[in-house]
Design a protein around this motif. Structure first.
Motif, PDB file in Angstrom:
ATOM      1  N   GLN A 130      76.351 -46.885  18.926  1.00  0.00           N
ATOM      2  CA  GLN A 130      77.112 -45.789  18.336  1.00  0.00           C
ATOM      3  C   GLN A 130      76.149 -44.650  18.049  1.00  0.00           C
ATOM      4  OE1 GLN A 130      79.361 -46.937  14.882  1.00  0.00           O
ATOM      5  NE2 GLN A 130      79.612 -49.012  15.632  1.00  0.00           N
ATOM      6  N   GLY A 131      76.693 -43.498  17.709  1.00  0.00           N
ATOM      7  CA  GLY A 131      75.867 -42.367  17.307  1.00  0.00           C
ATOM      8  C   GLY A 131      76.329 -41.098  17.962  1.00  0.00           C
ATOM      9  N   GLY A 132      75.429 -40.137  18.019  1.00  0.00           N
ATOM     10  CA  GLY A 132      75.747 -38.862  18.631  1.00  0.00           C
ATOM     11  C   GLY A 132      74.679 -37.840  18.354  1.00  0.00           C
ATOM     12  N   GLY A 133      74.892 -36.649  18.847  1.00  0.00           N
ATOM     13  CA  GLY A 133      73.922 -35.586  18.670  1.00  0.00           C
ATOM     14  C   GLY A 133      74.302 -34.355  19.459  1.00  0.00           C
ATOM     15  N   THR A 134      73.275 -33.639  19.913  1.00  0.00           N
ATOM     16  CA  THR A 134      73.464 -32.395  20.649  1.00  0.00           C
ATOM     17  C   THR A 134      72.544 -32.379  21.860  1.00  0.00           C
ATOM     18  OG1 THR A 134      73.965 -31.230  18.607  1.00  0.00           O
ATOM     19  CG2 THR A 134      73.347 -29.879  20.478  1.00  0.00           C
ATOM     20  N   THR A 135      73.040 -31.843  22.961  1.00  0.00           N
ATOM     21  CA  THR A 135      72.202 -31.604  24.127  1.00  0.00           C
ATOM     22  C   THR A 135      71.965 -30.104  24.259  1.00  0.00           C
ATOM     23  OG1 THR A 135      71.967 -31.818  26.517  1.00  0.00           O
ATOM     24  CG2 THR A 135      74.196 -31.598  25.699  1.00  0.00           C
ATOM     25  N   ASN A 136      70.718 -29.743  24.519  1.00  0.00           N
ATOM     26  CA  ASN A 136      70.354 -28.359  24.840  1.00  0.00           C
ATOM     27  C   ASN A 136      69.837 -28.384  26.266  1.00  0.00           C
ATOM     28  OD1 ASN A 136      70.812 -27.067  22.250  1.00  0.00           O
ATOM     29  ND2 ASN A 136      69.187 -28.418  21.545  1.00  0.00           N
ATOM     30  N   SER A 177      74.683 -25.916  25.185  1.00  0.00           N
ATOM     31  CA  SER A 177      74.315 -26.692  24.015  1.00  0.00           C
ATOM     32  C   SER A 177      75.603 -27.279  23.456  1.00  0.00           C
ATOM     33  CB  SER A 177      73.626 -25.797  22.979  1.00  0.00           C
ATOM     34  OG  SER A 177      73.343 -26.536  21.812  1.00  0.00           O
ATOM     35  N   ASN A 178      75.743 -28.579  23.584  1.00  0.00           N
ATOM     36  CA  ASN A 178      77.008 -29.212  23.232  1.00  0.00           C
ATOM     37  C   ASN A 178      76.811 -30.498  22.448  1.00  0.00           C
ATOM     38  OD1 ASN A 178      78.739 -27.404  24.709  1.00  0.00           O
ATOM     39  ND2 ASN A 178      77.851 -28.290  26.540  1.00  0.00           N
ATOM     40  N   PRO A 179      77.734 -30.807  21.542  1.00  0.00           N
ATOM     41  CA  PRO A 179      77.697 -32.096  20.859  1.00  0.00           C
ATOM     42  C   PRO A 179      78.120 -33.216  21.807  1.00  0.00           C
ATOM     43  CG  PRO A 179      79.628 -30.865  20.184  1.00  0.00           C
ATOM     44  CD  PRO A 179      78.832 -29.959  21.070  1.00  0.00           C
ATOM     45  N   PHE A 180      77.602 -34.427  21.548  1.00  0.00           N
ATOM     46  CA  PHE A 180      78.018 -35.604  22.302  1.00  0.00           C
ATOM     47  C   PHE A 180      78.156 -36.777  21.334  1.00  0.00           C
ATOM     48  CE2 PHE A 180      73.401 -35.687  22.408  1.00  0.00           C
ATOM     49  CZ  PHE A 180      73.099 -37.003  22.119  1.00  0.00           C
ATOM     50  N   VAL A 181      78.921 -37.785  21.757  1.00  0.00           N
ATOM     51  CA  VAL A 181      79.147 -38.992  20.980  1.00  0.00           C
ATOM     52  C   VAL A 181      78.755 -40.187  21.838  1.00  0.00           C
ATOM     53  CG1 VAL A 181      80.892 -40.407  19.817  1.00  0.00           C
ATOM     54  CG2 VAL A 181      81.044 -37.918  19.718  1.00  0.00           C
ATOM     55  N   ILE A 182      77.983 -41.119  21.279  1.00  0.00           N
ATOM     56  CA  ILE A 182      77.644 -42.366  21.962  1.00  0.00           C
ATOM     57  C   ILE A 182      78.856 -43.288  21.848  1.00  0.00           C
ATOM     58  CG2 ILE A 182      76.120 -44.383  22.003  1.00  0.00           C
ATOM     59  CD1 ILE A 182      74.680 -41.752  22.713  1.00  0.00           C
ATOM     60  N   ILE A 183      79.318 -43.818  22.986  1.00  0.00           N
ATOM     61  CA  ILE A 183      80.541 -44.624  22.985  1.00  0.00           C
ATOM     62  C   ILE A 183      80.305 -46.048  23.492  1.00  0.00           C
ATOM     63  CG2 ILE A 183      82.101 -42.659  23.099  1.00  0.00           C
ATOM     64  CD1 ILE A 183      82.321 -43.146  26.126  1.00  0.00           C
ATOM     65  N   GLY A 184      79.070 -46.542  23.402  1.00  0.00           N
ATOM     66  CA  GLY A 184      78.799 -47.925  23.785  1.00  0.00           C
ATOM     67  C   GLY A 184      77.834 -48.017  24.947  1.00  0.00           C
ATOM     68  N   GLY A 185      77.823 -49.181  25.565  1.00  0.00           N
ATOM     69  CA  GLY A 185      76.932 -49.407  26.682  1.00  0.00           C
ATOM     70  C   GLY A 185      76.948 -50.855  27.108  1.00  0.00           C
ATOM     71  N   THR A 186      75.975 -51.213  27.935  1.00  0.00           N
ATOM     72  CA  THR A 186      75.825 -52.583  28.411  1.00  0.00           C
ATOM     73  C   THR A 186      74.420 -53.059  28.052  1.00  0.00           C
ATOM     74  OG1 THR A 186      74.973 -51.926  30.588  1.00  0.00           O
ATOM     75  CG2 THR A 186      77.377 -52.140  30.357  1.00  0.00           C
ATOM     76  N   GLY A 187      74.198 -54.364  28.120  1.00  0.00           N
ATOM     77  CA  GLY A 187      72.881 -54.919  27.812  1.00  0.00           C
ATOM     78  C   GLY A 187      72.479 -54.596  26.391  1.00  0.00           C
ATOM     79  N   ARG A 188      71.270 -54.108  26.210  1.00  0.00           N
ATOM     80  CA  ARG A 188      70.774 -53.815  24.853  1.00  0.00           C
ATOM     81  C   ARG A 188      71.555 -52.703  24.164  1.00  0.00           C
ATOM     82  NH1 ARG A 188      65.295 -51.345  27.236  1.00  0.00           N
ATOM     83  NH2 ARG A 188      66.220 -49.465  28.059  1.00  0.00           N
ATOM     84  N   PHE A 189      72.366 -51.947  24.913  1.00  0.00           N
ATOM     85  CA  PHE A 189      73.167 -50.856  24.341  1.00  0.00           C
ATOM     86  C   PHE A 189      74.607 -51.245  24.045  1.00  0.00           C
ATOM     87  CE2 PHE A 189      69.823 -48.807  26.897  1.00  0.00           C
ATOM     88  CZ  PHE A 189      69.148 -48.197  25.860  1.00  0.00           C
ATOM     89  N   GLU A 190      74.961 -52.527  24.226  1.00  0.00           N
ATOM     90  CA  GLU A 190      76.314 -52.978  23.929  1.00  0.00           C
ATOM     91  C   GLU A 190      76.603 -52.754  22.442  1.00  0.00           C
ATOM     92  OE1 GLU A 190      79.084 -56.963  24.280  1.00  0.00           O
ATOM     93  OE2 GLU A 190      77.173 -56.883  25.323  1.00  0.00           O
ATOM     94  N   GLY A 191      77.689 -52.083  22.137  1.00  0.00           N
ATOM     95  CA  GLY A 191      78.061 -51.782  20.758  1.00  0.00           C
ATOM     96  C   GLY A 191      77.348 -50.578  20.165  1.00  0.00           C
TER      97      GLY A 191
END
Length: 83
Positions: A47-53, A31-45
């Protein structure tokens, strides 16, 4: 990296520490935190984050549950309506 059917990608970064699982159906869990660091297409720019279990069955696969917030920038000129 998450790759979607249309080829768009969503990038996330996190740290993993895998531990033995208390669930008898799995070998390990994390169970770890993660950070959204961008993307391509509709995910360009993006941001965000959360946790994976996640629960791991060695040699078979991993079951993941992600929770958090995904913030997408406004895309000018894009409409979901069928005017």
């Amino acid at each position: 990296t998450f790759t979607f059917a249309n080829g768009d990608k969503l990038y996330a970064r996190g740290n993993d520490a895998v531990l033995p699982s208390d669930n008898p159906e799995y070998n390990a869990e994390f169970s770890n935190p993660f950070v959204i660091i961008g993307g391509t297409g509709r995910f360009e720019g993006a941001q965000g984050g959360g946790t994976t279990n996640s629960l791991v069955k060695f040699g078979i696969g991993t079951d993941h549950e992600f929770s958090g917030v995904l913030v997408l920038p406004i895309q000018r000129g894009v409409s979901d309506s069928d005017d």
